[in-house]
Design a protein around this motif. Structure first.
Motif, mmCIF file in Angstrom:
data_model
loop_
_atom_site.group_PDB
_atom_site.id
_atom_site.type_symbol
_atom_site.label_atom_id
_atom_site.label_comp_id
_atom_site.label_asym_id
_atom_site.label_seq_id
_atom_site.Cartn_x
_atom_site.Cartn_y
_atom_site.Cartn_z
ATOM 1 N N TRP A 68 14.368 3.845 13.819
ATOM 2 C CA TRP A 68 14.850 3.780 12.439
ATOM 3 C C TRP A 68 16.056 2.848 12.360
ATOM 4 C CZ3 TRP A 68 11.360 5.420 9.311
ATOM 5 C CH2 TRP A 68 10.589 6.545 9.595
ATOM 6 N N PRO A 69 16.260 2.175 11.244
ATOM 7 C CA PRO A 69 17.413 1.275 11.125
ATOM 8 C C PRO A 69 18.735 2.041 11.255
ATOM 9 C CG PRO A 69 15.848 0.871 9.357
ATOM 10 C CD PRO A 69 15.409 2.128 10.038
ATOM 11 N N THR A 70 19.747 1.333 11.719
ATOM 12 C CA THR A 70 21.089 1.915 11.832
ATOM 13 C C THR A 70 21.698 2.083 10.444
ATOM 14 O OG1 THR A 70 21.393 0.836 13.962
ATOM 15 C CG2 THR A 70 23.386 1.582 12.847
ATOM 16 N N GLY A 71 22.458 3.151 10.277
ATOM 17 C CA GLY A 71 23.239 3.333 9.054
ATOM 18 C C GLY A 71 22.498 3.900 7.874
ATOM 19 N N ALA A 92 15.886 -7.514 1.597
ATOM 20 C CA ALA A 92 15.883 -8.481 2.690
ATOM 21 C C ALA A 92 15.981 -7.831 4.050
ATOM 22 C CB ALA A 92 17.036 -9.475 2.512
ATOM 23 N N ASN A 93 16.804 -6.779 4.163
ATOM 24 C CA ASN A 93 16.989 -6.222 5.506
ATOM 25 C C ASN A 93 16.312 -4.869 5.643
ATOM 26 O OD1 ASN A 93 18.722 -4.037 4.830
ATOM 27 N ND2 ASN A 93 20.537 -5.323 4.980
ATOM 28 N N SER A 94 16.262 -4.394 6.881
ATOM 29 C CA SER A 94 15.458 -3.217 7.204
ATOM 30 C C SER A 94 15.934 -1.955 6.506
ATOM 31 C CB SER A 94 15.457 -3.010 8.725
ATOM 32 O OG SER A 94 14.662 -3.972 9.356
ATOM 33 N N ALA A 95 17.234 -1.686 6.546
ATOM 34 C CA ALA A 95 17.736 -0.438 5.974
ATOM 35 C C ALA A 95 17.444 -0.359 4.479
ATOM 36 C CB ALA A 95 19.234 -0.311 6.241
ATOM 37 N N PHE A 96 17.703 -1.454 3.753
ATOM 38 C CA PHE A 96 17.485 -1.450 2.314
ATOM 39 C C PHE A 96 15.993 -1.395 1.985
ATOM 40 C CE2 PHE A 96 21.875 -2.336 2.147
ATOM 41 C CZ PHE A 96 22.314 -2.153 0.846
ATOM 42 N N ARG A 97 15.189 -2.080 2.787
ATOM 43 C CA ARG A 97 13.748 -2.039 2.525
ATOM 44 C C ARG A 97 13.197 -0.638 2.760
ATOM 45 N NH1 ARG A 97 9.905 -3.060 -0.732
ATOM 46 N NH2 ARG A 97 7.844 -3.233 0.205
ATOM 47 N N LEU A 98 13.645 0.003 3.837
ATOM 48 C CA LEU A 98 13.187 1.367 4.097
ATOM 49 C C LEU A 98 13.612 2.299 2.962
ATOM 50 C CD1 LEU A 98 11.847 3.438 5.933
ATOM 51 C CD2 LEU A 98 14.059 3.774 7.041
ATOM 52 N N ALA A 99 14.832 2.117 2.470
ATOM 53 C CA ALA A 99 15.305 2.957 1.366
ATOM 54 C C ALA A 99 14.433 2.785 0.121
ATOM 55 C CB ALA A 99 16.763 2.616 1.044
ATOM 56 N N GLN A 100 13.891 1.580 -0.064
ATOM 57 C CA GLN A 100 13.036 1.343 -1.232
ATOM 58 C C GLN A 100 11.700 2.073 -1.149
ATOM 59 O OE1 GLN A 100 12.773 -2.958 -1.290
ATOM 60 N NE2 GLN A 100 14.330 -3.129 -2.892
ATOM 61 N N VAL A 101 11.195 2.282 0.073
ATOM 62 C CA VAL A 101 9.855 2.852 0.210
ATOM 63 C C VAL A 101 9.871 4.301 0.704
ATOM 64 C CG1 VAL A 101 8.825 0.590 0.599
ATOM 65 C CG2 VAL A 101 9.578 1.932 2.558
ATOM 66 N N TRP A 102 11.027 4.760 1.189
ATOM 67 C CA TRP A 102 11.105 6.139 1.679
ATOM 68 C C TRP A 102 10.884 7.118 0.523
ATOM 69 C CZ3 TRP A 102 10.315 8.351 5.954
ATOM 70 C CH2 TRP A 102 10.759 9.651 6.212
ATOM 71 N N GLN A 103 10.036 8.082 0.752
ATOM 72 C CA GLN A 103 9.685 9.101 -0.241
ATOM 73 C C GLN A 103 8.899 8.551 -1.425
ATOM 74 O OE1 GLN A 103 9.869 11.914 0.738
ATOM 75 N NE2 GLN A 103 11.784 12.439 1.744
ATOM 76 N N ARG A 104 8.468 7.278 -1.332
ATOM 77 C CA ARG A 104 7.654 6.708 -2.410
ATOM 78 C C ARG A 104 6.158 6.863 -2.143
ATOM 79 N NH1 ARG A 104 10.760 6.042 -6.912
ATOM 80 N NH2 ARG A 104 12.580 4.730 -6.516
ATOM 81 N N TYR A 105 5.789 6.936 -0.863
ATOM 82 C CA TYR A 105 4.382 7.064 -0.515
ATOM 83 C C TYR A 105 4.022 8.541 -0.350
ATOM 84 C CZ TYR A 105 4.198 2.057 0.472
ATOM 85 O OH TYR A 105 4.240 0.700 0.368
ATOM 86 N N ASP A 121 -2.247 -5.971 2.311
ATOM 87 C CA ASP A 121 -2.365 -7.426 2.163
ATOM 88 C C ASP A 121 -1.366 -8.170 3.047
ATOM 89 O OD1 ASP A 121 -0.226 -6.547 0.668
ATOM 90 O OD2 ASP A 121 -0.890 -7.425 -1.222
ATOM 91 N N PHE A 122 -0.048 -7.884 2.871
ATOM 92 C CA PHE A 122 0.956 -8.624 3.622
ATOM 93 C C PHE A 122 2.003 -7.669 4.191
ATOM 94 C CE2 PHE A 122 -0.618 -11.499 0.317
ATOM 95 C CZ PHE A 122 -1.112 -12.515 1.122
ATOM 96 N N ALA A 123 2.451 -7.973 5.392
ATOM 97 C CA ALA A 123 3.485 -7.174 6.052
ATOM 98 C C ALA A 123 4.656 -8.081 6.389
ATOM 99 C CB ALA A 123 2.946 -6.525 7.329
ATOM 100 N N ALA A 124 5.818 -7.796 5.796
ATOM 101 C CA ALA A 124 7.016 -8.581 6.099
ATOM 102 C C ALA A 124 7.910 -7.785 7.044
ATOM 103 C CB ALA A 124 7.753 -8.948 4.821
ATOM 104 N N THR A 125 8.576 -6.762 6.504
ATOM 105 C CA THR A 125 9.449 -5.945 7.353
ATOM 106 C C THR A 125 8.692 -4.844 8.091
ATOM 107 O OG1 THR A 125 9.927 -4.366 5.578
ATOM 108 C CG2 THR A 125 11.336 -6.322 5.732
ATOM 109 N N LYS A 126 7.473 -4.532 7.629
ATOM 110 C CA LYS A 126 6.597 -3.482 8.199
ATOM 111 C C LYS A 126 7.102 -2.074 7.920
ATOM 112 C CE LYS A 126 6.668 -5.416 12.305
ATOM 113 N NZ LYS A 126 6.433 -5.781 13.717
ATOM 114 N N TRP A 127 8.105 -1.913 7.054
ATOM 115 C CA TRP A 127 8.578 -0.554 6.764
ATOM 116 C C TRP A 127 7.631 0.204 5.848
ATOM 117 C CZ3 TRP A 127 11.304 1.611 10.078
ATOM 118 C CH2 TRP A 127 12.279 0.915 10.804
ATOM 119 N N SER A 128 6.924 -0.501 4.967
ATOM 120 C CA SER A 128 5.921 0.185 4.147
ATOM 121 C C SER A 128 4.835 0.774 5.032
ATOM 122 C CB SER A 128 5.301 -0.789 3.131
ATOM 123 O OG SER A 128 6.240 -1.148 2.139
ATOM 124 N N LEU A 129 4.339 -0.014 5.980
ATOM 125 C CA LEU A 129 3.318 0.484 6.901
ATOM 126 C C LEU A 129 3.862 1.622 7.762
ATOM 127 C CD1 LEU A 129 1.807 -2.924 8.092
ATOM 128 C CD2 LEU A 129 0.698 -1.230 6.611
#
Length: 689
Positions: free
Chosen positions: A505-508, A621-634, A658-666
């Motif tokens: 998991w991302p730091t912070g 753009a970064n891992s922590a913020f991207r994870l925060a966007q998708v956490w508890q959304r799926y 379709d596309f994987a950038a940070t891979k946090w959605s997956l």
């Protein structure tokens, strides 16, 4: 002994044979040693700039002056310089990340006056221990300061580095001679560097054109044609050389295609391990490879006098950068080729890298507000939405401006007020646009290409070369054999890129209200993508699909066939037993149709798609913020949960997107599917970065 005689003796020791100075070399040495002046030497690669500062160092040391400090950008260049110095009896050492175990010994020898030359990178000036414990004493005793690749000092330089701006503060403190050297500086950069050096500064400037170079441009926009051309022609080039690309993916694709055609080449990029880089550089110097297919990671400091050719697969963003690259060829030979193969994707890549290096005012203030105490880069990334690379660049800019400092434990704001210099950044951005247009003009010019480059660099000696394809007429054909084109197309069409699962998991994350840390317990298996978006083969097709202006539609049949090839070549531990789709707010037809098609061809049940709750954000753009966007959304719908639990076979599910950038959605979707009873998850996407 007269100064010139003594200097000539040292020069002969340096090169290992009786030698005489080139025009301007002794004059620069005399200005430094006899007149204690500061100066700028602008001379082409191979002229002998290092001889000036090594000979000057030897003479100054004999007069009882302190050691020379050389600030140089690359460790490879440092290693070559240390070896050259030893030939003249000059005791040289470097302090860098690769020799940390020797730092204490080097420090003691410096204190005992047993080192004549210390080489450091500009980034070393931002190291707290070096800055506080070693630099003050060194500056007090310094006999000469050398600033190598001095165009990096200037905002207008093509390779500007924030850490180089620290040198300006050092210059103001010194009364010792200073020598700045570069092979690539137009008049704007020359004026800027001279102004920073102060008053009574000498300038040594020679012609930049290298008479051995033959410049040509072959306009072939599509990648298979350009790679096919390389397959057909690379064996005919003299000696060995470099094929420059604009991206890592392009370097790897081209190297793979040339290797498949039987050519002895290797890829060299920023992703290449340091020890492997050293081996590849030596292999090229020894002509054990025909070429290195390289990004700009193979840059300043590489020295091979008999380099026979430099080919650019895609144009650099400025004539200055292009000149620096081609200047590595033909230094010790009568003939060398400099060939440009421009691509349709060049301007898009230029724009990406140009915007990546520009600080954003709001983001900069957010970083300063977050760093009231020492924070590591990952910890700061959890507070500010920037990729680690862009964050580190911004931190360096803020540090040079005095608003941020590197301390034990990371980075911390100094509390000093910081002003966003919008005018300066606007000027730099505008200059980059001008340089990009000049590069396009170089491709289109009907006049002498070498003269065009020389005039762009404000070379007062610019003249027609008589050798380029415009002066002498073209000697290279754009025709390629059917076999070469087919070979290139086969390699580029080969589908399949591994998607490594996220493992930590991302730091912070607690700063964003998410209580996760450490290892991810419910991980995906290694997945696959059809291709990277930057790949030369499938990349353009995938980028078209990703275009926001393109309407959503079912997946094209040829993409389905390519994905089936990926599946056929997938060495999974266990075959998937079912197919699940990711919810796609932007391209639902594309994703759902791909999942259905794979399920039908693979004779697997299609179980449906996950649910998405909430609005669709602009991806962070970064891992922590991207994870925060998708956490508890799926979430897993009840029917899908039931189908997973009641599946007749036990095994992993194929998760299609379709596309994987940070891979946090997956990653989050995998956690939800595993919690719902899936025995494993195999991610499959069309594209990845």
């Amino acid at each position: 002994m007269a100064l010139r005689d003594e200097a000539t003796q040292v020069l002969s020791e340096l090169v290992g044979r009786p030698a005489e100075f080139h025009d301007g070399q002794y004059e620069a040495i005399e200005a430094i040693v006899a007149n204690r002046q500061r100066g700028l030497v602008v001379q082409r690669t191979g002229w002998g700039k290092s001889a000036v500062y090594f000979v000057a160092t030897a003479l100054l040391r004999r007069q009882g002056h302190g050691p020379t400090l050389i600030i140089s950008p690359l460790l490879a260049l440092m290693a070559d310089q240390v070896a050259a110095a030893e030939r003249a009896g000059i005791r040289a050492e470097s302090i860098n990340s690769a020799n940390a175990a020797a730092w204490d010994d080097i420090t003691q020898r410096l204190a005992a006056n047993e080192i004549d030359v210390l080489l450091i990178s500009p980034e070393r000036l931002n190291n707290p221990a070096f800055r506080q414990t070693q630099l003050p004493d060194l500056l007090e005793r310094l006999g000469l300061l050398v600033i190598d690749e001095a165009h990096c000092i200037s905002d207008w330089g093509h390779d500007f580095r924030p850490d180089y701006r620290r040198i300006g503060g050092i210059i103001e403190e010194l009364t010792t001679p200073i020598l700045a050297t570069t092979a690539t500086a137009n008049q704007r950069v020359v004026d800027d560097v001279l102004e920073q050096l102060g008053d009574d500064v000498f300038l040594t400037r020679g012609p930049l054109a290298r008479s051995s170079l033959r410049l040509s441009v072959l306009p072939m926009a599509d990648s298979p044609t350009r790679i096919g051309w390389l397959i057909d022609h690379i064996a005919g080039f003299e000696s060995s050389g470099i094929i420059y690309t604009l991206t890592v993916a392009a370097a790897e694709d081209i190297a793979a295609a040339l290797q498949a055609a039987g050519h002895n080449v290797a890829a060299y990029t920023g992703a290449t391990a340091p020890e492997e880089r050293t081996e590849l550089e030596q292999a090229l110097k020894d002509n054990r490879v025909k070429a290195l297919v390289a990004t700009s990671a193979l840059g300043m400091g590489f020295d091979k006098p008999d380099l026979g050719f430099v080919v650019h697969f895609g144009a650099p963003s400025s004539p200055v950068s292009y000149y620096q690259h081609i200047g590595r060829a033909g230094r010790g030979t009568d003939n060398a080729e400099a060939i440009l193969l421009p691509g349709a994707e060049d301007e898009r890549i230029w724009e990406f890298f140009a915007t990546a290096s520009m600080p954003d005012e709001a983001t900069a203030h957010a970083v300063l507000e977050a760093a009231t105490q020492a924070l590591s880069v990952p910890a700061l990334a959890a507070r500010v939405d920037l990729t680690p690379t862009r964050l580190e660049l911004l931190l360096k800019i803020l540090a040079v401006d005095g608003a941020m400092q590197r301390v034990q434990g990371g980075w911390q704001a100094t509390g000093e007020p910081w002003h966003y210099d919008a005018e300066r950044y606007e000027h730099v951005a505008a200059q980059r646009v001008v340089e990009q247009q000049l590069m396009l003009d170089y491709q289109a010019t009907q006049t002498c290409r070498m003269r065009f480059l020389s005039e762009t660099l404000d070379d007062p000696y610019a003249r027609d070369c008589g050798r380029c394809d415009n002066c002498a007429g073209p000697w290279l054909t754009t025709e390629i054999s059917d076999a070469a084109r087919s070979q290139a197309q086969r390699v580029l069409a080969q589908p399949g890129v591994e998607l490594a699962p996220r493992r930590m998991w991302p730091t912070g994350l607690p700063n964003l209200g998410i209580e996760l840390k450490g290892k991810i317990k419910l991980q995906a298996e290694p997945g696959r993508a059809l291709a990277r978006l930057t790949d030369l083969g499938w990349g353009p097709t995938l980028r078209e699909l990703q275009d926001p202006q393109r309407p959503d539609a079912a997946v094209p049949d040829r993409l389905v066939r390519a994905v089936v090839e990926v599946l056929a070549d997938w060495d999974w531990a266990q075959r998937p037993v079912a197919v699940v789709a990711m919810p796609s707010p932007n391209r639902p037809q594309l994703v759902t149709s791909l999942a259905h098609a794979i399920a039908k061809i693979g004779q697997m049940p299609y179980l449906g798609a996950l649910d998405w709750r909430g609005p669709v954000p602009t991806p962070a753009a970064n891992s922590a913020f991207r994870l925060a966007q998708v956490w508890q959304r799926y979430s897993v719908p009840d029917q899908l949960r039931h189908d997973i639990a009641s599946a007749p076979e036990t095994g992993p599910v194929l998760l299609v997107d379709d596309f994987a950038a940070t891979k946090w959605s997956l990653t989050v979707a995998t956690v939800k599917l595993r919690e719902a009873g899936a025995h494993g998850v195999l991610p499959l996407t069309l594209g990845t970065v």
